[in-house]
Design a protein around this motif. Structure first.
Motif, mmCIF file in Angstrom:
data_model
loop_
_atom_site.group_PDB
_atom_site.id
_atom_site.type_symbol
_atom_site.label_atom_id
_atom_site.label_comp_id
_atom_site.label_asym_id
_atom_site.label_seq_id
_atom_site.Cartn_x
_atom_site.Cartn_y
_atom_site.Cartn_z
ATOM 1 N N PRO A 1 -11.797 -28.800 123.531
ATOM 2 C CA PRO A 1 -10.712 -28.887 122.094
ATOM 3 C C PRO A 1 -9.486 -28.512 122.516
ATOM 4 O O PRO A 1 -8.967 -27.770 123.377
ATOM 5 C CB PRO A 1 -11.398 -27.691 121.461
ATOM 6 N N PRO A 2 -8.490 -28.587 121.421
ATOM 7 C CA PRO A 2 -8.558 -29.319 120.250
ATOM 8 C C PRO A 2 -8.733 -30.730 120.221
ATOM 9 O O PRO A 2 -9.119 -31.291 119.238
ATOM 10 C CB PRO A 2 -7.188 -28.860 119.564
ATOM 11 N N ASP A 3 -8.232 -31.636 121.561
ATOM 12 C CA ASP A 3 -8.520 -33.055 121.295
ATOM 13 C C ASP A 3 -10.177 -33.501 121.246
ATOM 14 O O ASP A 3 -10.638 -34.359 120.727
ATOM 15 C CB ASP A 3 -7.689 -33.627 122.456
ATOM 16 N N GLY A 4 -10.641 -32.801 122.636
ATOM 17 C CA GLY A 4 -11.875 -33.057 122.636
ATOM 18 C C GLY A 4 -12.779 -32.543 121.303
ATOM 19 O O GLY A 4 -12.528 -31.530 120.710
ATOM 20 N N ASP A 5 -13.808 -33.323 120.929
ATOM 21 C CA ASP A 5 -14.737 -32.878 119.946
ATOM 22 C C ASP A 5 -16.271 -33.018 120.010
ATOM 23 O O ASP A 5 -16.725 -34.111 120.283
ATOM 24 C CB ASP A 5 -14.252 -33.846 118.490
ATOM 25 N N MET A 6 -16.928 -31.991 120.042
ATOM 26 C CA MET A 6 -18.451 -32.194 120.244
ATOM 27 C C MET A 6 -19.067 -32.816 119.466
ATOM 28 O O MET A 6 -19.990 -33.537 119.811
ATOM 29 C CB MET A 6 -18.904 -30.727 120.321
ATOM 30 N N GLY A 7 -18.803 -32.822 117.963
ATOM 31 C CA GLY A 7 -19.517 -33.521 117.150
ATOM 32 C C GLY A 7 -19.268 -35.128 117.582
ATOM 33 O O GLY A 7 -20.300 -35.852 117.344
ATOM 34 N N ASP A 8 -18.148 -35.413 117.697
ATOM 35 C CA ASP A 8 -17.640 -36.770 117.870
ATOM 36 C C ASP A 8 -18.292 -37.329 119.059
ATOM 37 O O ASP A 8 -18.741 -38.252 119.341
ATOM 38 C CB ASP A 8 -16.268 -37.144 118.220
ATOM 39 N N TYR A 9 -18.405 -36.561 120.196
ATOM 40 C CA TYR A 9 -19.049 -36.642 121.400
ATOM 41 C C TYR A 9 -20.578 -36.884 121.275
ATOM 42 O O TYR A 9 -21.058 -38.087 121.839
ATOM 43 C CB TYR A 9 -18.697 -35.604 122.446
ATOM 44 N N MET A 10 -21.159 -36.343 120.571
ATOM 45 C CA MET A 10 -22.549 -36.517 120.322
ATOM 46 C C MET A 10 -22.874 -37.621 119.650
ATOM 47 O O MET A 10 -23.683 -38.533 120.028
ATOM 48 C CB MET A 10 -23.275 -35.149 119.447
ATOM 49 N N ALA A 11 -22.011 -38.114 118.494
ATOM 50 C CA ALA A 11 -21.955 -39.383 117.828
ATOM 51 C C ALA A 11 -21.928 -40.454 118.726
ATOM 52 O O ALA A 11 -22.484 -41.398 118.656
ATOM 53 C CB ALA A 11 -21.042 -39.257 116.555
ATOM 54 N N SER A 12 -20.969 -40.375 119.839
ATOM 55 C CA SER A 12 -20.757 -41.252 120.745
ATOM 56 C C SER A 12 -21.676 -41.580 121.502
ATOM 57 O O SER A 12 -22.092 -42.704 122.053
ATOM 58 C CB SER A 12 -19.383 -41.397 121.318
ATOM 59 N N LEU A 13 -22.669 -40.610 122.059
ATOM 60 C CA LEU A 13 -23.771 -40.688 122.678
ATOM 61 C C LEU A 13 -24.798 -41.374 122.077
ATOM 62 O O LEU A 13 -25.559 -42.511 122.544
ATOM 63 C CB LEU A 13 -24.237 -39.478 123.397
ATOM 64 N N GLU A 14 -25.050 -41.306 120.905
ATOM 65 C CA GLU A 14 -25.805 -41.883 120.157
ATOM 66 C C GLU A 14 -25.523 -43.470 119.862
ATOM 67 O O GLU A 14 -26.394 -44.143 119.908
ATOM 68 C CB GLU A 14 -25.987 -41.157 118.615
#
Ligand SMILES: [Zn+2]
Length: 292
Positions: free
Chosen positions: A183-196
């Motif tokens: 963070p702040p640019d990295g986002d765990m929620g986005d990352y998980m969605a991108s894995l999905e």
């Protein structure tokens, strides 16, 4: 912990991975880059044109190696998955040397100031054209399509090589380690969605910016999703035992971690905590995290 293979690594050599894919390793090994950044040249070796993916650090030795791997072909596009300093700085000198356009991820604009907020980013990156999800580049016998995969960074793209079923995954999914989400640019929620998002695709192989090719991609991605869920559960359990600052999670969660990687581990835990906060499951008070 991963084991770094023994030197010498094939720095500067062009390795042919498949008929349309050639790889060149940059001389920038580190605990964050494994053996170094892998630059890919896409297109038939005896064809008229190619694309260069993730040109890497602006080291003269690496630029010379890329040009040797390209040979007589015209570079139709210099494509960057994201703008970390180990990926995009060579784009400008390569464009200057060849006249090729820089095409790919958006330049990064950080809205938040703060420690480390832009130290890892390449401010020189200036694309001629930004690719949106589903847009692409085409050459002789090759087509590369952008797959938007924010998370590791907000501007991260993967590139799908339609003719071979390969996906260039940059730092989103790597063959040697899980991705760092800062963070702040990295986002765990986005990352998980991108894995999905990758789970829903049927790519044959991943070529990542660091580490070996991944020939069972979905199996690896499934494992990474499981790993993050496990990390999240660990955080929730530790929060339930006692409120604590970010540093208070590390000894239990990362036993035996190389101490040079502690800041990265803290960033990753912070990314999880911010995601939990967004979902109403944790809150921070004066640097101390507690359950909700
Ligand atoms: Zn990166």
């Amino acid at each position: 912990m991963v084991t770094i293979p023994e030197k010498p690594w094939p720095t500067g050599l062009a390795e042919d991975l498949e008929p349309l894919v050639r790889r060149v390793l940059a001389p920038n090994p580190s605990p964050y880059t494994f053996t170094g950044t892998q630059t890919y040249v896409v297109g038939a070796a005896d064809g008229p044109d190619c694309a260069v993916i993730d040109p890497g650090p602006a080291e003269p030795e690496h630029l010379a190696a890329i040009l040797a791997a390209v040979g007589n072909r015209r570079i139709l596009a210099i494509m960057c998955t994201h703008t970390h300093r180990d990926h995009s700085p060579a784009a400008a000198p390569l464009a200057a040397a060849t006249g090729a356009p820089i095409v790919g991820c958006a330049p990064l604009v950080l809205a938040v100031d703060g420690p480390r907020s832009d130290e890892a980013f390449d401010p020189t990156y200036a694309p001629d054209r930004v690719l949106l999800d589903g847009e692409g580049m085409r050459g002789t016998g090759w087509t590369l399509t952008a797959v938007a995969t924010p998370g590791h960074t907000s501007n991260h793209l993967c590139f799908a090589l339609e003719e071979s079923g390969a996906l260039f995954t940059g730092d989103h999914v790597m063959g040697w380690s899980t991705s760092v989400v800062i963070p702040p640019d990295g986002d765990m929620g986005d990352y998980m969605a991108s894995l999905e998002k990758l789970m829903a695709r049927e790519d044959r192989v991943y070529h990542s910016a660091h580490g070996p090719a991944i020939d069972k991609p979905r199996q690896l991605v499934r494992g990474m999703i499981g790993h993050r869920r496990q990390r999240e559960n660990q955080i929730l359990r530790l929060l339930g035992e006692a409120a604590r600052p970010v540093g208070g999670f590390i000894p239990e969660m990362y036993k035996g971690l190389d101490e040079r990687l502690i800041p990265a581990a803290e960033m990753s835990v912070t990314a999880h905590l911010l995601d939990l906060e967004k979902r109403g499951m944790a809150r921070e008070d004066a640097g101390v995290w507690q359950p909700v």
